[in-house]
Motif scaffolding. Structure first.
Motif, PDB file in Angstrom:
ATOM      1  N   SER A  72       0.853  -1.177   0.000  1.00 14.91           N
ATOM      2  CA  SER A  72       0.000   0.000   0.000  1.00 14.91           C
ATOM      3  C   SER A  72       0.891   1.229   0.000  1.00 14.91           C
ATOM      4  O   SER A  72       1.915   1.264   0.683  1.00 14.91           O
ATOM      5  CB  SER A  72      -0.919   0.025   1.217  1.00 14.91           C
ATOM      6  OG  SER A  72      -1.805   1.130   1.116  1.00 14.91           O
ATOM      7  N   ASP A  94      -2.981   5.830  11.064  1.00 11.29           N
ATOM      8  CA  ASP A  94      -3.547   4.590  11.605  1.00 11.29           C
ATOM      9  C   ASP A  94      -4.706   4.093  10.752  1.00 11.29           C
ATOM     10  O   ASP A  94      -4.832   2.892  10.475  1.00 11.29           O
ATOM     11  CB  ASP A  94      -4.000   4.793  13.050  1.00 11.29           C
ATOM     12  CG  ASP A  94      -2.860   5.059  14.017  1.00 11.29           C
ATOM     13  OD1 ASP A  94      -1.683   4.815  13.670  1.00 11.29           O
ATOM     14  OD2 ASP A  94      -3.159   5.534  15.137  1.00 11.29           O
ATOM     15  N   TRP A  96      -5.288   4.729   7.527  1.00  9.47           N
ATOM     16  CA  TRP A  96      -4.766   4.216   6.249  1.00  9.47           C
ATOM     17  C   TRP A  96      -4.235   2.799   6.420  1.00  9.47           C
ATOM     18  O   TRP A  96      -4.583   1.901   5.651  1.00  9.47           O
ATOM     19  CB  TRP A  96      -3.668   5.142   5.711  1.00  9.47           C
ATOM     20  CG  TRP A  96      -2.732   4.466   4.744  1.00  9.47           C
ATOM     21  CD1 TRP A  96      -3.085   3.716   3.646  1.00  9.47           C
ATOM     22  CD2 TRP A  96      -1.309   4.442   4.791  1.00  9.47           C
ATOM     23  NE1 TRP A  96      -1.952   3.248   3.011  1.00  9.47           N
ATOM     24  CE2 TRP A  96      -0.851   3.679   3.692  1.00  9.47           C
ATOM     25  CE3 TRP A  96      -0.373   5.005   5.655  1.00  9.47           C
ATOM     26  CZ2 TRP A  96       0.503   3.463   3.435  1.00  9.47           C
ATOM     27  CZ3 TRP A  96       0.975   4.806   5.386  1.00  9.47           C
ATOM     28  CH2 TRP A  96       1.396   4.037   4.297  1.00  9.47           C
ATOM     29  N   GLN A  97      -3.415   2.586   7.435  1.00 12.90           N
ATOM     30  CA  GLN A  97      -2.800   1.279   7.602  1.00 12.90           C
ATOM     31  C   GLN A  97      -3.826   0.207   7.979  1.00 12.90           C
ATOM     32  O   GLN A  97      -3.711  -0.943   7.553  1.00 12.90           O
ATOM     33  CB  GLN A  97      -1.661   1.366   8.619  1.00 12.90           C
ATOM     34  CG  GLN A  97      -0.495   2.184   8.039  1.00 12.90           C
ATOM     35  CD  GLN A  97       0.589   2.443   9.043  1.00 12.90           C
ATOM     36  OE1 GLN A  97       1.469   1.614   9.188  1.00 12.90           O
ATOM     37  NE2 GLN A  97       0.500   3.566   9.743  1.00 12.90           N
ATOM     38  N   TYR A 108       4.047  -1.109   3.583  1.00 10.48           N
ATOM     39  CA  TYR A 108       3.485   0.228   3.449  1.00 10.48           C
ATOM     40  C   TYR A 108       4.590   1.170   2.990  1.00 10.48           C
ATOM     41  O   TYR A 108       5.700   1.126   3.537  1.00 10.48           O
ATOM     42  CB  TYR A 108       2.924   0.707   4.786  1.00 10.48           C
ATOM     43  CG  TYR A 108       1.920  -0.257   5.371  1.00 10.48           C
ATOM     44  CD1 TYR A 108       0.561  -0.074   5.144  1.00 10.48           C
ATOM     45  CD2 TYR A 108       2.323  -1.351   6.121  1.00 10.48           C
ATOM     46  CE1 TYR A 108      -0.372  -0.963   5.664  1.00 10.48           C
ATOM     47  CE2 TYR A 108       1.402  -2.248   6.646  1.00 10.48           C
ATOM     48  CZ  TYR A 108       0.062  -2.054   6.410  1.00 10.48           C
ATOM     49  OH  TYR A 108      -0.852  -2.936   6.925  1.00 10.48           O
ATOM     50  N   ARG A 152       7.415   0.677   5.842  1.00  9.81           N
ATOM     51  CA  ARG A 152       7.164  -0.041   7.088  1.00  9.81           C
ATOM     52  C   ARG A 152       6.583  -1.383   6.711  1.00  9.81           C
ATOM     53  O   ARG A 152       5.632  -1.470   5.929  1.00  9.81           O
ATOM     54  CB  ARG A 152       6.175   0.689   7.988  1.00  9.81           C
ATOM     55  CG  ARG A 152       5.997  -0.032   9.354  1.00  9.81           C
ATOM     56  CD  ARG A 152       4.963   0.632  10.226  1.00  9.81           C
ATOM     57  NE  ARG A 152       3.610   0.318   9.844  1.00  9.81           N
ATOM     58  CZ  ARG A 152       2.971  -0.832  10.108  1.00  9.81           C
ATOM     59  NH1 ARG A 152       3.582  -1.803  10.743  1.00  9.81           N
ATOM     60  NH2 ARG A 152       1.728  -1.012   9.734  1.00  9.81           N
ATOM     61  N   GLY A 154       4.394  -4.572   7.387  1.00 13.06           N
ATOM     62  CA  GLY A 154       3.237  -4.956   8.188  1.00 13.06           C
ATOM     63  C   GLY A 154       3.179  -6.446   8.428  1.00 13.06           C
ATOM     64  O   GLY A 154       2.249  -6.946   9.056  1.00 13.06           O
TER      65      GLY A 154
END
Length: 160
Positions: A72, A94, A96-97, A108, A152, A154
């Motif tokens: 993403s 937060d 969005w994730q 991400y 990042r 996930g």
């Protein structure tokens, strides 16, 4: 300001409110703000989402993101300068994730101008630099600034 901010998926009718935030938040010296027409293209993509942070009936922030396989990308995130320091940027991150995780995101990504103060928000959210484009942004002052790509993972989020 009511103090109660809610974040919801944007509708096409929210574009003028989002554009007001975008014009207030993005420094025109860099040309990073999107046009309304560019923003509207996201509404036609099933793999994209625009979210709006509302304080009462006033938009105070927004994010735009898309999915590409298990990744993403945060395309845009902005908080009205009058509303900064209220945690809205973190809530949009937060949101969005969480949305992306529901879509199957494993990684991400985002890209930003190297001297953008939002780097602190992204670092607190667990993002770290994974790439750099030298002299990518040209300000109206003629100074070239690097673009930083941040990532990042996930993958570890699902193992707990």
């Amino acid at each position: 300001m009511t103090g109660t901010v809610r974040i919801v998926t944007a509708r096409v009718g929210d574009v003028p409110a989002v554009m007001r935030v975008m014009e207030a938040a993005f420094d025109a010296a860099y040309g990073e703000a999107w046009s309304a027409a560019q923003l509207l293209t996201l509404f036609a993509l099933p793999s994209a989402r625009v979210a709006v942070a509302w304080d009462g009936d006033r938009a105070c922030g927004f994010s735009a993101a898309r999915m590409a396989g298990p990744e993403s990308e945060l395309l845009l995130l902005a908080v009205d300068p009058a509303d900064r320091g209220r945690g809205i940027g973190q809530r949009l991150m937060d949101d969005w994730q969480a949305w992306a995780a529901e879509q199957g995101a494993e990684d991400y990504f985002l890209e930003m101008r190297a001297d953008n103060d939002a780097i602190h928000l992204y670092a607190r959210a667990g993002f770290s630099e994974c790439g750099r484009r030298a002299a990518y942004y040209r300000g109206r002052d003629g100074v070239m600034r690097d673009a930083i790509t941040m990532r990042r993972s996930g993958r570890n989020d699902r193992s707990s």
